[in-house]
Design a protein around this motif. Structure first.
Motif, short mmCIF file in Angstrom:
data_model
loop_
_atom_site.label_atom_id
_atom_site.label_comp_id
_atom_site.label_asym_id
_atom_site.label_seq_id
_atom_site.Cartn_x
_atom_site.Cartn_y
_atom_site.Cartn_z
N VAL A 129 37.07 -49.98 -19.81
CA VAL A 129 36.42 -49.38 -20.98
C VAL A 129 34.91 -49.59 -20.91
N GLY A 130 34.49 -50.78 -20.54
CA GLY A 130 33.06 -51.08 -20.48
C GLY A 130 32.32 -50.26 -19.44
N GLU A 173 32.17 -46.59 -20.54
CA GLU A 173 31.24 -46.44 -21.67
C GLU A 173 29.80 -46.29 -21.15
N THR A 174 29.42 -47.14 -20.22
CA THR A 174 28.06 -47.09 -19.66
C THR A 174 27.80 -45.74 -18.99
N LEU A 210 27.54 -42.77 -21.65
CA LEU A 210 26.33 -42.78 -22.47
C LEU A 210 25.23 -41.93 -21.82
N VAL A 244 34.72 -38.52 -26.56
CA VAL A 244 35.91 -39.22 -26.12
C VAL A 244 37.02 -39.01 -27.13
N LEU A 301 37.66 -47.06 -26.48
CA LEU A 301 36.46 -46.50 -25.86
C LEU A 301 35.69 -45.66 -26.88
N ARG A 302 36.40 -44.87 -27.67
CA ARG A 302 35.74 -44.05 -28.69
C ARG A 302 34.99 -44.94 -29.69
N ARG A 358 33.87 -48.04 -29.20
CA ARG A 358 32.73 -48.72 -28.57
C ARG A 358 31.53 -47.79 -28.47
N LEU A 359 31.77 -46.54 -28.12
CA LEU A 359 30.68 -45.58 -28.06
C LEU A 359 30.08 -45.35 -29.45
N THR A 411 27.91 -48.35 -30.30
CA THR A 411 26.67 -48.35 -29.51
C THR A 411 25.67 -47.34 -30.05
#
Length: 325
Positions: A283-284, A287-288, A291, A299, A305-306, A308-309, A312
């Motif tokens: 996921v990390g 995500e990077t 972005l 997402v 994941l959705r 986390r985005l 951020t």
């Protein structure tokens, strides 16, 4: 050392014709004054050299003179087997042997084949490093190469990503691999064969202890297996994304090749957006990468994941709102 350099100078003139002292100095990585001394030594040895001053001048061999001193030394023969490395040969400490071996090889070829070899060198160049990244540099690379060749154990202090971040290892290096501008050594530690990035070696002691390299160890086969294992572990999960037409054009520059292929294979809706299921390492990590696409990608799954985005983007927005208020 001087005898080898003088021979290289002679072979340069034999292979390339007229060359100035400055050109010879650049090729041999010495001063122009050193070239003058070496030219004088060749004169004293009876080599028919002619020097002409002026802008179009230089040194040339007279009367089609050709040396027969073109036999390869052991080091030069070994270096030729790594001829495809280009500038990377110098990092391994065999740059001088490589250059001399190539000159001798050219000198031994018939004129037609020699001309074709020269044209090939002028038209093709290997650069193993990736764009936007500097190639690895390590003061220990040539020593690791020496240990590989002489089958000598090395004691290293090594930096790694997990705790403890610095470890000490005694290694039996079986080989060296150059991958996308990065140098690795494949070595046996206390219990297994592993891969170590040479740049992450913090200190190294080349011991006098010898080891026996397994006769059935195949470096190329080992590396292929490691790559297969790496790729199989890299994409263990999946994510579902919706990408705009503009974002689809940027995907090959931001995501993995497998993700780009999945997006390219997807069908677009009436607004040109493509929904695709793409492989995910973690996921990390994804995500990077996502972005970079900004608002051109949404997402749909997984929820983690959705979220986390979303978090951020909110933190980023708050940061800029704070600066403008």
């Amino acid at each position: 050392m001087r005898a080898s350099r003088i021979l290289s100078l002679l072979l340069l003139l034999q292979n390339r014709g007229r060359l100035t002292a400055a050109q010879l100095a650049e090729e041999l990585e010495v001063s122009v004054r050193t070239v003058y001394r070496d030219i004088e030594a060749l004169h004293e040895a009876g080599v028919p050299l002619y020097g002409e001053a002026g802008h179009a001048g230089g040194y040339t061999l007279l009367g089609g003179y050709r040396t027969r001193l073109t036999g390869l030394t052991g080091a030069e023969a070994e270096a030729l087997s790594l001829a495809g490395l280009g500038d990377s040969a110098a990092e391994l400490g065999i740059g001088a042997a490589m250059a001399t071996a190539q000159l001798k090889l050219q000198a031994a070829l018939p004129e037609e084949l020699r001309d074709r070899a020269v044209r090939l060198r002028e038209r093709f160049h290997l650069d193993a490093a990736q764009w936007y990244r500097e190639a690895d540099s390590s003061p220990f690379l040539s020593t690791v190469a020496q240990a590989v060749w002489e089958q000598r154990r090395i004691r290293v202090r090594y930096s790694r990503w997990r705790e403890p971040t610095e470890v000490e290892r005694t290694l039996e290096p079986y080989g060296i691999v150059l991958k996308a501008g990065r140098w690795y050594t494949v070595a046996r530690g206390s219990s297994r064969i592993g891969t170590y990035r040479v740049k992450q070696i913090l200190s190294l002691d080349l011991t006098e202890e010898r080891f026996r390299r397994p006769s059935d160890f195949d470096l190329a086969q080992y590396w292929r297996q490691r790559l297969e294992e790496f790729h199989s572990q890299l994409h263990r999960d999946e994510a579902v994304v919706r990408v705009s037409a503009r974002g689809a054009e940027q995907v090959p520059h931001c995501l993995s090749q497998a993700a780009a292929e999945a997006v390219a294979a997807g069908s677009a809706d009436a607004e040109g957006r493509v929904t695709a299921t793409i492989p995910m390492e973690s996921v990390g990590a994804l995500e990077t990468q996502l972005l970079q696409l900004g608002a051109e990608v949404e997402v749909l799954a997984p929820v983690e994941l959705r979220q986390r985005l979303t978090d951020t983007v909110r933190r980023t927005l708050a940061l800029y709102e704070c600066q403008t208020s």
